[in-house]
Structures are given as C-alpha cells and as structure tokens.
Design a protein around this motif. Structure first.
Motif, short mmCIF file in Angstrom:
data_model
loop_
_atom_site.label_atom_id
_atom_site.label_comp_id
_atom_site.label_asym_id
_atom_site.label_seq_id
_atom_site.Cartn_x
_atom_site.Cartn_y
_atom_site.Cartn_z
N ILE A 232 -43.35 -20.51 14.44
CA ILE A 232 -42.14 -19.65 14.46
C ILE A 232 -41.49 -20.55 15.25
N GLY A 233 -41.67 -20.78 16.20
CA GLY A 233 -41.04 -20.93 17.22
C GLY A 233 -40.58 -22.26 17.33
N GLU A 234 -41.34 -22.90 16.89
CA GLU A 234 -41.05 -23.74 17.27
C GLU A 234 -40.86 -25.01 15.92
N VAL B 163 -36.85 -22.52 6.68
CA VAL B 163 -37.55 -22.50 5.94
C VAL B 163 -39.09 -23.24 5.26
N ARG B 164 -38.50 -23.93 4.91
CA ARG B 164 -38.88 -25.24 4.04
C ARG B 164 -40.29 -26.00 4.99
N VAL B 165 -39.66 -26.15 6.13
CA VAL B 165 -39.97 -26.30 6.75
C VAL B 165 -41.58 -25.25 7.26
N CYS B 166 -41.84 -24.07 7.42
CA CYS B 166 -42.72 -23.11 6.94
C CYS B 166 -43.56 -23.38 5.82
N ALA B 167 -42.61 -23.05 4.87
CA ALA B 167 -43.50 -23.30 3.24
C ALA B 167 -44.61 -25.23 3.90
N HIS B 168 -43.91 -25.32 3.81
CA HIS B 168 -44.47 -26.51 3.80
C HIS B 168 -45.97 -26.88 4.89
N GLU B 169 -45.82 -26.12 6.00
CA GLU B 169 -47.03 -26.07 6.74
C GLU B 169 -48.04 -24.97 6.34
N LEU B 170 -47.83 -23.83 5.41
CA LEU B 170 -48.56 -22.77 5.04
C LEU B 170 -48.96 -23.36 3.57
N GLY B 171 -48.30 -24.59 3.28
CA GLY B 171 -48.91 -24.96 1.98
C GLY B 171 -48.98 -24.13 0.92
N ILE B 172 -47.10 -23.61 0.87
CA ILE B 172 -46.95 -23.22 -0.08
C ILE B 172 -45.93 -24.14 -1.04
N MET C 278 -40.28 -18.25 -7.66
CA MET C 278 -39.78 -17.85 -6.49
C MET C 278 -38.99 -19.18 -6.51
N LYS C 279 -37.49 -19.21 -6.39
CA LYS C 279 -37.04 -20.03 -5.99
C LYS C 279 -35.93 -20.04 -4.49
N LEU C 280 -36.03 -21.05 -4.10
CA LEU C 280 -35.22 -20.98 -2.48
C LEU C 280 -33.80 -21.55 -2.63
N ILE D 246 -36.88 -14.46 4.90
CA ILE D 246 -37.96 -15.34 4.69
C ILE D 246 -39.23 -16.08 4.77
N CYS D 247 -39.13 -16.50 6.17
CA CYS D 247 -40.32 -16.88 7.09
C CYS D 247 -41.40 -16.10 7.47
N GLN D 248 -40.88 -14.88 7.57
CA GLN D 248 -42.03 -14.09 8.06
C GLN D 248 -42.76 -13.91 6.16
N TYR D 249 -41.63 -13.56 5.11
CA TYR D 249 -42.14 -13.19 3.90
C TYR D 249 -43.67 -14.18 3.23
N LEU D 250 -43.47 -15.50 3.73
CA LEU D 250 -43.50 -16.33 3.72
C LEU D 250 -44.93 -16.52 4.57
N ASP D 251 -44.91 -16.26 5.79
CA ASP D 251 -46.29 -15.89 5.99
C ASP D 251 -47.27 -15.35 5.67
N HIS D 252 -46.95 -13.97 5.17
CA HIS D 252 -47.49 -13.64 4.57
C HIS D 252 -48.04 -13.95 3.27
N LEU D 253 -47.29 -14.71 2.12
CA LEU D 253 -47.58 -15.08 1.42
C LEU D 253 -49.03 -16.38 1.45
N GLY D 254 -48.56 -16.71 2.89
CA GLY D 254 -49.60 -18.01 2.65
C GLY D 254 -50.79 -17.64 3.92
N GLY D 255 -50.95 -16.41 3.92
CA GLY D 255 -52.35 -16.01 4.48
C GLY D 255 -51.93 -16.60 6.68
N GLY D 256 -50.83 -16.11 6.71
CA GLY D 256 -50.12 -16.49 8.16
C GLY D 256 -50.95 -17.29 8.90
N GLY D 257 -50.46 -17.40 10.35
CA GLY D 257 -50.50 -18.42 10.80
C GLY D 257 -49.62 -19.12 11.81
#
Ligand SMILES: N[C@@H](CCC(=O)N[C@@H](CS)C(=O)NCC(=O)O)C(=O)O
Length: 196
Positions: free
Chosen positions: A147-149, A15-24, A1-3, A65-76
């Motif tokens: 996601i909103g914040e 997107v990058r912040v979402c990945a960081h928050e999800l530990g991806i 996977m590559k952004l 992409i953010c929704q995909y990452l959330d799914h990948l990372g187990g949500g939250g």
C-alpha cells in the motif's frame, strides 16, 4: 461492486492499482466530482473515489476502499501489525498528503476569479517537503509493492501528469530510480493516463 472514479485522480488510481495487484476485477464508472452532484449519493463529501458495494452500501475514501479490497483479495498489501505496517501507513499518508497538496494547488492555480498566491505557495511547500521525505524513504529502501509503495507511485505519477514543470526528479535520485521500476508494473501501466 462499482468504483466511481475520475481517471486523473491519484486516489482513484491508487484503488485501481490495488485491485489490479490483488487480481480483483473492478468495474468503474466515470464521475466528475466537481460537477456531478449524483456522486453525493455515494459519498456525501462528493469526492472520488467511492466504491458502491453489491448491496448498494458505499465505501470511501481511498484508504478505506484499499483496505476493503485487500480483505476481499485475501490480503498482501498491508504488512502484519508492527514496524513494517506503521511505515507502510506512514508512506501512504505521506503520498496521499502530497496529492492533497497538489490537487489543492492546481485548483487554486486554475481559478478564474481571485487567485490566492499564499495558498499556492503553502501547497507547493508541502509538496516539496513531502517529496524530500519520499526521497528519504526511497533511499532507505522501498521493497515490494504494498500500500505504501502503491500510494507513492500514484503520487509521483500524478505530478508527472499535472506538474511536469516542477521536475520533481531533480535532486531526488533514489525516488526517481525507484519510480521507473514502479511505473513498469502491469498495474501501473494499466492505469496510466496522458494529460487531457
Ligand atoms: N482523502 C480522499 C481524497 C479524495 C480527493 O480529494 N479526490 C478529489 C479528486 S483527486 C476530489 O474528488 N475532489 C473534489 C472535491 O474536493 O470537492 C481519498 O483518499 O479518497
């Protein structure tokens, strides 16, 4: 996977912040959307961010992409369907809309040929009204960092980067105070860029 991303893009930062928050761990490749026609292979609209999955399939835009990452990372990052989810998605739409207006205003402002002042004024108005709405959201209370914040933090971060003279904090005390806390998060600190 590559952004495929540009460091200045608030959408790519979201997107990058979402990945960081999800530990991806999210590998990235720099692309200039204005000059790199190869980007169209991943996103026919030639916009960043675009995510190329391991099997080569592309995903765009940032909301997908953010929704995909959330799914990948187990949500939250997204509340369960209900009032909290609709508020989070509204907040994301508002923040993204401020960024859309800011990007459009900037592109019109730096044009070398004909500059349309009416475009600049309209986008500036959208930014002002959007920020006032964000101030109301912050005054009502922004809790957690979903996601909103995340979108809101990336939007005001982009304004600090591109429109420091706008002084968006003036008259928006709740948003200004909240943004300090948001900016201190490791995910935000890890993705911050200085003006070019
Ligand atoms: N709705 C898109 C917006 C993406 C966007 O506008 N990206 C800008 C950079 S910040 C871009 O690539 N612009 C190139 C263009 O408009 O041709 C998203 O959320 O991903």
């Amino acid at each position: 996977m590559k952004l495929l991303y540009s460091p200045m893009s608030p959408f790519a930062r979201k997107v990058r912040v979402c990945a960081h928050e999800l530990g991806i761990a999210l590998p990235v490749a720099f692309v200039d959307p204005w000059t790199d026609e190869a980007l169209r292979g991943a996103n026919p609209l030639a916009k960043v961010p675009a995510l190329v999955l391991a099997d080569g399939a592309p995903l765009y835009d940032s909301r997908v992409i953010c929704q995909y990452l959330d799914h990948l990372g187990g949500g939250g990052l997204y509340p369960a369907p209900g009032a909290a989810l609709w508020r989070a998605l509204r907040l994301e739409a508002l923040a993204d809309g401020i960024c859309d207006a800011a990007v459009r205003r900037r592109m019109e402002t730096i044009r070398q040929d004909v500059r349309h002042d009416d475009v600049i004024v309209r986008q500036a108005l959208a930014m002002t009204a959007g920020l006032d709405a964000l101030e109301a959201e912050a005054a009502a209370g922004l809790t957690g960092f979903g996601i909103g914040e995340i979108a809101a933090a990336c939007a005001v971060g982009y304004l600090d980067l591109r429109f420091p003279d706008d002084r968006w904090r003036d008259g928006r005390p709740a948003l200004a105070a909240w943004s300090e806390t948001a900016a201190a998060r490791p995910s935000m600190a890890a993705t911050v860029v200085s003006p070019a």
